[in-house]
Design an enzyme around this catalytic site. Structure first.
Site, PDB file in Angstrom:
ATOM      1  N   GLU A 361     -11.599  98.303  27.723  1.00 43.38           N
ATOM      2  CA  GLU A 361     -11.833  97.079  28.365  1.00 43.38           C
ATOM      3  C   GLU A 361     -11.901  97.238  29.854  1.00 43.38           C
ATOM      4  OE1 GLU A 361      -9.775  93.519  26.903  1.00 43.38           O
ATOM      5  OE2 GLU A 361      -9.705  94.235  24.945  1.00 43.38           O
TER       6      GLU A 361
HETATM    7  N1  COS Z   1     -17.206  86.921  36.800  1.00 39.07           N
HETATM    8  C1  COS Z   1     -18.627  86.221  36.834  1.00 39.07           C
HETATM    9  N2  COS Z   1     -19.725  86.871  37.439  1.00 39.07           N
HETATM   10  C2  COS Z   1     -19.453  88.221  37.922  1.00 39.07           C
HETATM   11  C3  COS Z   1     -18.242  88.854  37.837  1.00 39.07           C
HETATM   12  C4  COS Z   1     -17.286  88.058  37.097  1.00 39.07           C
HETATM   13  N3  COS Z   1     -15.877  88.714  37.170  1.00 39.07           N
HETATM   14  N4  COS Z   1     -18.451  90.199  38.029  1.00 39.07           N
HETATM   15  C5  COS Z   1     -19.799  90.286  38.389  1.00 39.07           C
HETATM   16  N5  COS Z   1     -20.362  89.185  38.376  1.00 39.07           N
HETATM   17  C6  COS Z   1     -21.877  88.753  38.780  1.00 39.07           C
HETATM   18  C7  COS Z   1     -22.084  88.993  40.214  1.00 39.07           C
HETATM   19  O1  COS Z   1     -21.537  87.806  40.645  1.00 39.07           O
HETATM   20  C8  COS Z   1     -23.375  89.277  40.098  1.00 39.07           C
HETATM   21  O2  COS Z   1     -24.085  88.128  40.136  1.00 39.07           O
HETATM   22  P1  COS Z   1     -25.459  87.910  41.109  1.00 39.07           P
HETATM   23  O3  COS Z   1     -26.311  88.837  40.494  1.00 39.07           O
HETATM   24  O4  COS Z   1     -26.052  86.391  40.563  1.00 39.07           O
HETATM   25  O5  COS Z   1     -25.163  87.929  42.368  1.00 39.07           O
HETATM   26  C9  COS Z   1     -23.737  90.067  38.902  1.00 39.07           C
HETATM   27  O6  COS Z   1     -22.534  89.771  37.998  1.00 39.07           O
HETATM   28  C10 COS Z   1     -23.645  91.628  38.878  1.00 39.07           C
HETATM   29  O7  COS Z   1     -22.330  91.990  39.575  1.00 39.07           O
HETATM   30  P2  COS Z   1     -22.356  93.453  40.300  1.00 39.07           P
HETATM   31  O8  COS Z   1     -23.365  93.804  41.215  1.00 39.07           O
HETATM   32  O9  COS Z   1     -20.882  93.183  40.777  1.00 39.07           O
HETATM   33  O10 COS Z   1     -22.278  94.318  38.999  1.00 39.07           O
HETATM   34  P3  COS Z   1     -22.487  95.819  38.902  1.00 39.07           P
HETATM   35  O11 COS Z   1     -23.605  96.266  37.953  1.00 39.07           O
HETATM   36  O12 COS Z   1     -21.992  96.513  40.143  1.00 39.07           O
HETATM   37  O13 COS Z   1     -21.012  95.944  37.945  1.00 39.07           O
HETATM   38  C11 COS Z   1     -18.658  96.399  37.302  1.00 39.07           C
HETATM   39  C12 COS Z   1     -19.728  95.783  38.202  1.00 39.07           C
HETATM   40  C13 COS Z   1     -18.996  98.059  37.349  1.00 39.07           C
HETATM   41  C14 COS Z   1     -17.537  96.156  37.616  1.00 39.07           C
HETATM   42  C15 COS Z   1     -18.923  96.069  35.806  1.00 39.07           C
HETATM   43  O14 COS Z   1     -20.079  96.692  35.169  1.00 39.07           O
HETATM   44  C16 COS Z   1     -18.080  96.483  34.890  1.00 39.07           C
HETATM   45  O15 COS Z   1     -16.837  95.535  34.835  1.00 39.07           O
HETATM   46  N6  COS Z   1     -18.131  97.424  34.026  1.00 39.07           N
HETATM   47  C17 COS Z   1     -17.165  97.660  32.935  1.00 39.07           C
HETATM   48  C18 COS Z   1     -17.307  97.165  31.747  1.00 39.07           C
HETATM   49  C19 COS Z   1     -16.388  97.267  30.894  1.00 39.07           C
HETATM   50  O16 COS Z   1     -15.313  96.904  30.864  1.00 39.07           O
HETATM   51  N7  COS Z   1     -16.774  97.967  29.456  1.00 39.07           N
HETATM   52  C20 COS Z   1     -15.602  98.199  28.573  1.00 39.07           C
HETATM   53  C21 COS Z   1     -16.293  97.690  27.174  1.00 39.07           C
HETATM   54  S1  COS Z   1     -16.243  96.055  26.691  1.00 39.07           S
HETATM   55  S2  COS Z   1     -14.618  96.112  25.682  1.00 39.07           S
END
Ligand code: COS
Length: 377
Positions: A361
């Site tokens: 997660e």
């Molecule tokens: N809630 C709502 N929207 C969100 C958000 C959240 N918590 N986090 C990011 N967003 C939105 C951003 O606002 C952005 O939107 P806009 O393009 O409209 O501005 C979009 O999503 C992209 O956000 P960001 O540029 O921050 O994304 P990144 O590609 O940099 O990725 C991380 C961010 C690394 C934090 C994300 O890919 C992540 O959480 N990865 C881990 C995934 C994971 O947990 N995998 C485990 C397997 S699933 S059990």
């Protein structure tokens, strides 16, 4: 500030403690060996209302707040983190529907988990783990249908679920803005379960590969708009992370209690090892870390329940509690010494189970990025 729980929350906690003592703890080592949850236990978990914790009352669920759900996961985590993971995967899969589904989708999805069946959240792929936006599974619109093709991996409950939330890209050229969520039923032609992972820990939980080979699903099964999938996935992970924290706290607490008991009973140099200050320091550090992790988990859940922004606190709770579980369980093995390294005690299982808390997660590296992004931007 009020650190008390409501009478309902206390009653729920007591009910889960009894369930864990009777149906989970006595079988935890057996399930760790077999690598499977006992089918009888799944039935008991359903009867106790553990499989649909996130379903609102209007969809015939318990309508629980996040603090109550965290209390439940903490108790399940004490009994067996693999069982807690199995239960939590139903909640994880329910969030996309809960936050972004239509009334019909909610009726359909929640009636499945209300009836004791399992669900799975299928985001991860061989090439898309931390980089969740890199999902390569494709969704091609064909009239009133979408045709899905691709492979998912490391999917909790993948092999035992009846209903799935699958993320696929409906517009390849749009990158993460093409990511789209779909409800997929297990009996859909072209959908199959692949390799079952033989894991280090949380072995009672099922982790499988999923294969989508020209899976045609009705467009009515699309959750939210095309391209909304990344945000749906992120909101889902925000909601689920404090619960990984809660399982971690329960797991750490169970290991800690074992170390306390053992250190009082085990004698060396003519006295219990609990009387040695270096052991006492380890016990005190464990107690402090667990308490701090627990408070972060409750706070993140409380913020969610108040309708406050809580993404940063959710990541803090998950990260700190998972690191705590790893540190505490490693130290518990140390307190038990050679015995801790054998399968005669559950200490080594706790340590193996704890490791995944820092990985799934969202790795703890990703949690730190989420925390820093929330602070800096
Ligand atoms: N809630 C709502 N929207 C969100 C958000 C959240 N918590 N986090 C990011 N967003 C939105 C951003 O606002 C952005 O939107 P806009 O393009 O409209 O501005 C979009 O999503 C992209 O956000 P960001 O540029 O921050 O994304 P990144 O590609 O940099 O990725 C991380 C961010 C690394 C934090 C994300 O890919 C992540 O959480 N990865 C881990 C995934 C994971 O947990 N995998 C485990 C397997 S699933 S059990």
């Amino acid at each position: 500030m009020d650190f008390h729980f409501t009478p309902d929350q206390l009653a729920l906690k007591k009910m889960v403690q009894e369930l864990v003592a009777k149906e989970i703890t006595p079988y935890a080592l057996e399930m760790d060996k077999t690598g499977e949850i006992r089918p009888e236990l799944l039935k008991k978990l359903d009867e106790a209302g553990m499989l649909n914790l996130t379903v609102p009352e209007e969809y015939d669920g318990p309508g629980l707040d996040a603090v109550s759900i965290a209390l439940i996961y903490e108790e399940l985590g004490k009994g067996c983190a693999g069982v807690a993971t199995t239960v939590a995967a139903n909640a994880l899969a329910s969030y996309p529907v809960l936050t972004s589904g239509t009334d019909e989708q909610k009726q359909k999805f929640f009636s499945v988990i209300n009836s004791g069946k399992m669900a799975a959240f299928a985001l991860t792929e061989p090439g898309a783990g931390s980089d969740a936006g890199a999902v390569a599974t494709s969704a091609v619109k064909d009239g009133d249908y979408y045709v899905l093709n691709g492979t998912k991996c490391f999917i909790t409950n993948g092999g035992i679920a009846d209903i799935y939330v699958v993320f696929a890209n409906a517009r390849k050229s749009a990158g993460i803005r093409g990511l789209t969520a779909f409800i997929v039923e297990r009996d859909t032609p072209g959908f199959s379960v692949g390799k079952d992972e033989d894991k280090m820990g949380i072995r009672a939980s099922n982790t499988c590969e999923l294969i989508l080979d020209n899976v045609r699903i009705p467009a009515a099964n699309r959750i939210g708009r095309e391209g909304e999938g990344f945000k749906i996935a992120m909101k889902t992970l925000d909601a689920a992370r404090p619960f990984v924290g809660a399982v971690s706290v329960g797991l750490a607490q169970a290991a800690f209690e074992l170390a306390v008991k053992y250190s009082r009973e085990r004698e060396q140099f003519g006295k219990p090892i609990a009387s040695f200050q270096l052991v006492q320091a380890m016990i005190a550090d464990m107690a402090m870390q667990i308490e701090a992790a627990r408070l972060l988990v409750y706070k993140a859940c409380w913020m969610k329940d108040q309708g406050l922004p809580y993404a940063k606190e959710a990541a803090m709770a998950k990260c700190f509690a998972a690191d705590t579980a790893m540190k505490v369980t490693t130290d518990v093995v140390q307190v038990l010494g050679g015995y801790g390294y054998t399968k005669d005690y559950p200490a080594e299982k706790y340590m193996r189970d704890a490791k995944i808390m820092q990985i799934y997660e969202g790795t703890n590296q990703i949690q730190r990025l989420v925390i820093a992004n929330n602070i800096l931007y």
